[in-house]
Design an enzyme around this catalytic site. Structure first.
Site, PDB file in Angstrom:
ATOM      1  N   GLU A 297       1.258  -1.332  -0.158  1.00 10.69           N
ATOM      2  CA  GLU A 297      -0.293   0.217  -0.009  1.00 10.69           C
ATOM      3  C   GLU A 297       0.798   1.631   0.316  1.00 10.69           C
ATOM      4  O   GLU A 297       0.771   2.096  -1.025  1.00 10.69           O
ATOM      5  CB  GLU A 297      -1.092  -0.084   1.274  1.00 10.69           C
ATOM      6  CG  GLU A 297      -2.274  -0.989   0.730  1.00 10.69           C
ATOM      7  CD  GLU A 297      -3.448  -0.708   1.906  1.00 10.69           C
ATOM      8  OE1 GLU A 297      -3.711   0.662   2.576  1.00 10.69           O
ATOM      9  OE2 GLU A 297      -4.219  -1.384   2.376  1.00 10.69           O
TER      10      GLU A 297
ATOM     11  N   SER B 218       5.269 -20.422  -1.922  1.00 12.58           N
ATOM     12  CA  SER B 218       5.111 -21.281  -1.716  1.00 12.58           C
ATOM     13  C   SER B 218       4.699 -22.265  -3.560  1.00 12.58           C
ATOM     14  O   SER B 218       3.261 -21.359  -4.338  1.00 12.58           O
ATOM     15  CB  SER B 218       3.864 -21.773  -0.521  1.00 12.58           C
ATOM     16  OG  SER B 218       4.448 -21.005   0.630  1.00 12.58           O
TER      17      SER B 218
ATOM     18  N   ASP C 196      -5.751  -9.969   1.370  1.00  9.33           N
ATOM     19  CA  ASP C 196      -5.622  -7.971   1.651  1.00  9.33           C
ATOM     20  C   ASP C 196      -5.897  -8.036   2.858  1.00  9.33           C
ATOM     21  O   ASP C 196      -7.608  -7.532   2.818  1.00  9.33           O
ATOM     22  CB  ASP C 196      -6.676  -7.323   0.069  1.00  9.33           C
ATOM     23  CG  ASP C 196      -6.548  -6.066   0.364  1.00  9.33           C
ATOM     24  OD1 ASP C 196      -5.051  -5.441   1.264  1.00  9.33           O
ATOM     25  OD2 ASP C 196      -7.274  -5.225   0.561  1.00  9.33           O
TER      26      ASP C 196
ATOM     27  N   ASP D   8      -5.807  -3.028   6.223  1.00  8.06           N
ATOM     28  CA  ASP D   8      -5.486  -1.515   5.587  1.00  8.06           C
ATOM     29  C   ASP D   8      -4.620  -0.543   6.094  1.00  8.06           C
ATOM     30  O   ASP D   8      -5.056  -0.655   7.459  1.00  8.06           O
ATOM     31  CB  ASP D   8      -7.398  -1.009   5.430  1.00  8.06           C
ATOM     32  CG  ASP D   8      -7.622  -1.516   4.165  1.00  8.06           C
ATOM     33  OD1 ASP D   8      -6.713  -2.034   3.436  1.00  8.06           O
ATOM     34  OD2 ASP D   8      -8.951  -1.263   4.420  1.00  8.06           O
TER      35      ASP D   8
END
Length: 821
Positions: A195, A260, A332, A335
């Site tokens: 971000e 991975s 995600d 934030d």
């Protein structure tokens, strides 16, 4: 003169004798902490005897009469082999590294303290299942039992590192294990850095060009975003070069978050009609490896696989009924918020309901040989406040604002350890999927196989965002706007999954797993667009698979990226012109192009082509972005294959990156490709000599298994670091990610520290390997005995048959309960 020479000779010999004596004494005391696996002990806290059988690779097989004692045995074994590693992980979680390492780790401690990891872990104990609470307590008792043995038997302080640092060790507690789990969550996530970097790039080149530099996967258009500058008044536009993070920082550089490979095939796609599974999680290489192999024999059966010292369960492995592997989801689940301060009172910040005071707490971070540093911790409704000097947050934080983060890994109710233990004890895919519904963070793709079925299940809490979220969670947003706040989590039933697909195969290489749109998108930033292409080709090339074909894929060194990009960037350079004069730049270029034109993309350690290709791409990307991004270009030091492809295919006008802005001429992409190749060849000639035929990829691409504390200390580094020439590369299934910068930009620093292959047609033929050895003691023969097998792509068998484990044992230890008075 003769007398002087005689006395100097005597003095030299005396110094040699004293030096050898000192070395002998140091070796004696350091070697005292190498455990004797045939020694029996009487210990506190057991309800019955424990037998710990060490096979010839020092894998502990733990047998007990009840399940709590099995966890006790694992704690005892972990402490025997990896005590220093466990202590460092605990200090990282506590924010107390600087007490022994000094100012060099102060930034690590400050960051972790502000997240309050350790206190959150302590509070989360009450939310664990009863079985997990018992396991955590028993595991802690086992660790502490070994600490008491070390003290009573004078076993060299338990680890040779403790002769150089503080030998004082507090007892291990359940909180310590819960905190280690959170540290692992921090290591695997890259959302924070992503971000921040996306915001900095948006401020530098705008959203349109950021679409090229940080594209969605796979090559979809970026969802509509506001310009970051439009969200705030007067956002800063000057960026500071990011300092190199200490090796112990739990937040890894953006390009080295967890990765991975894992895949499984059901009986319809297996030659022997029973499911197969392959898994190889990728983390930063170190000595010892983060992984340690173990087998635990419970009342309802055995479990075998890879553990992380400090955690009381097998993270990836198999039982007689179930096998599981993990890959990073790139969920995600974080934030970044920009919080507006009250101009009249900086102790308050703006919320949807007006200004509100920060929650505050003051702590002191102790520093070795210095006065401690006082830090003021603050929390908003969104989460902890992160200071502007962390990760260059000040570069995107307007004056009069601060930055906070909301992260699923920072919840008091986190039950991820309970989920891990329930998964380990599951007997079917259905039971396993139910078990991991408790998992909070980190987000993972769980690949499952039982005797009849295969599945892929995304685990981890998925935050529910408002569809009107200002930045869609891609860049920092205004913390005071209600539409930017989380609305809780999606129910676990909405996590993506696939059970027994028609293809008979489930697979993930950190690639995109869903086409759902925001806010059910799982994530914007996926960790792979390249390896999945090669894996798909290999899995579809055969109708049925065997353990050996899975092994072939797991160790595959062919770069799909090299095959696809070289035809783009070299298409106007191949076979151009007459042979140039020997020793000229043109001749070097022709030789390199001739080699690459007939190369199949195999990243073989014994040939020069992978080195030329990697250096060319590295130089090419920097030349494409340096003039546009300025200092920010240094943060894009890892090659972005999709960016290179967009530029050379001129997708949405991306070829404009090829023109050098300060130049009066208009450079083409062919020009930049040629300039970059010449620069790469010059760089390699200076490092490895002018003869291209003598270059070897493995010479530059050495795996760096470095001790995280002693690895940079002269002389000691010779003993504690493990270096090996290795094949593979950034985008091969045999993943061996290069550093990308520094004195050794092509070194292998991030790879599969653990590999496993499970065949339910013959479970006892299943294979495993870790990247170093079982022991964390650099004087032990088991410190690096698996490293050469790992480098060569070999494995070791690990059996759940008790008699087979005992028949080839390297030692059998019995822990007996101390008689109660």
């Amino acid at each position: 003169m003769a007398v002087t020479f005689k006395w100097l000779t005597r003095l030299f010999l005396l110094l040699c004798v004293l030096g050898l004596g000192a070395m002998a004494i140091a070796y004696y005391f350091a070697s005292r902490s190498i455990p004797d696996f045939n020694q029996n002990y009487t210990v506190d806290g057991l309800s019955g005897p424990i037998e710990i059988v060490r096979d010839n690779h020092s894998v502990p097989h733990i047998f007990a009469q009840n399940d709590p004692d099995v966890y006790y045995g694992l704690g005892f074994s972990h402490a025997q082999d990896r005590l220093w590693q466990m202590l460092i992980l605990r200090r990282t979680a506590q924010g107390r590294l600087s007490e022994i390492l000094g100012e060099q780790t102060l930034s690590v401690d400050e960051f972790v303290r502000r997240l309050d990891i350790y206190n959150l872990s302590s509070a989360s104990f009450q939310y664990q299942t009863d079985e997990t609470k018992t396991a955590l307590k028993s595991y802690s008792d086992g660790v502490n039992a070994w600490l008491k043995v070390v003290q009573s038997d004078a076993l060299g302080r338990g680890a040779p590192e403790l002769f150089l640092f503080s030998p004082q060790i507090a007892p291990w507690t359940p909180t310590d294990s819960l905190a280690v789990m959170r540290v692992m969550a921090l290591q695997i996530s890259n959302n924070l850095q992503d971000e921040i970097l996306r915001a900095k790039a948006a401020l530098t080149v705008g959203n349109e060009r950021m679409r090229d530099l940080m594209p969605d996967s796979p090559n979809d258009a970026v969802m509509a975003l506001p310009e970051y500058a439009s969200l705030f008044e007067n956002p800063p536009r000057s960026f500071s070069p990011q300092p190199t993070q200490h090796a112990l920082h739990p937040i890894k550089p953006r390009e080295f978050a967890g990765a991975s490979n894992a895949w499984a095939a059901d009986g319809s796609r297996a030659a022997r009609k029973a499911p197969l599974l392959a898994t190889d999680p990728h983390l930063g290489l170190s000595a010892p490896s983060i992984w340690m192999l173990a087998r635990m024999e419970f009342s309802d059966g055995g479990v075998i696989g890879a553990t992380i010292p400090g955690l009381p369960f097998i993270v990836s492995g198999r039982s007689d009924d179930l096998a599981w592997g993990l890959t990073t989801t790139y969920l995600d689940d974080l934030d970044v918020y920009v919080e507006k301060l009250n101009p009249a009172n900086s102790d308050e910040y703006l919320t949807p309901n007006g200004y509100k005071p920060f929650i505050k707490k003051r702590v002191i971070v102790d520093i070795k040989d210095q006065l401690g540093k006082t830090i003021d911790m603050r929390w908003t409704e969104n989460g902890p406040v992160i200071p502007s000097d962390s990760f260059d947050l000040g570069a995107i934080t307007p004056i009069g604002h601060v930055t906070s983060i909301n992260w699923t890994a920072l919840r008091e109710q986190d039950q991820s350890v309970s989920a891990g233990i329930r998964l380990m004890r599951s007997k079917s895919i259905a039971a396993a999927r139910n078990a991991v519904s408790m998992h909070h963070a980190p987000g993972q793709n769980l690949i499952l196989a039982d005797k009849n079925s295969v599945a892929l299940q995304v685990v981890g809490h998925m935050p529910k965002r408002d569809p009107n979220h200002a930045s869609l969670g891609r860049i920092p947003s205004q913390g005071w706007l209600i539409q930017n706040r989380w609305l809780g989590d999606f129910p676990f039933s909405e996590n993506p999954n696939s059970v027994n697909p028609a293809s008979g195969v489930v697979a993930n290489t950190n690639n995109k797993i869903t086409d759902e749109k925001f806010p059910k998108h799982v994530g914007h930033n996926w960790g792979d667009t390249q390896r999945i292409k090669r894996l798909t080709k290999l899995l579809n090339a055969r109708k049925v698979h065997t353990r050996d074909s899975f092994m072939e894929a797991q160790l595959d060194p062919v770069s799909y990226t090299a095959r696809s990009l070289l035809t783009l960037i070299g298409r106007e350079l191949w076979f151009k012109g007459e042979p140039a004069a020997s020793g000229t730049v043109e001749r070097q270029r022709q030789i390199a192009l001739e080699l690459l034109s007939s190369w199949n993309g195999e990243m073989d350690q014994h040939v020069p082509e992978p080195l030329i290709y990697t250096a060319w791409l590295r130089n090419l990307q920097q030349r494409l972005i340096a003039d546009d991004l300025g200092p920010l270009s240094k943060e894009f030091y890892k090659v972005q294959p999709v960016f290179i492809e967009r530029v050379f295919r001129d997708i949405d006008g991306a070829s404009k990156w090829c023109d050098i802005l300060p130049s009066s001429e208009i450079e083409t992409c062919v020009d930049i490709a040629r300039i970059a190749l010449d620069a790469a060849l010059l760089e390699l000639s200076e490092q490895y000599g002018s003869s291209i035929d003598s270059w070897r990829w493995g010479q530059a691409h050495q795996a760096k298994h470095d001790h995280q504390v002693l690895g940079n200390i002269p002389l000691l580094s010779w003993f504690v670091n493990i270096r090996q020439d290795t094949p593979g590369g950034d985008n091969t299934l045999l993943r061996a990610r290069t550093a990308g910068k520094g004195a050794e930009p092509y070194a292998n620093v991030h790879a599969a520290g653990f590999r496993a292959l499970v065949d339910f047609a013959d479970p006892e033929s299943s294979l495993y390997i870790i990247s170093t050895g079982q022991s964390g003691h650099f004087l032990s023969r088991h410190y690096d005995d698996l490293a050469q097998l790992w480098r060569r792509g070999e494995y070791i068998p690990m059996t759940l048959d008790p008699e087979l484990a005992r028949s080839g044992s390297d030692g059998v230890m019995v822990l007996s309960p101390r008689a109660q008075p």
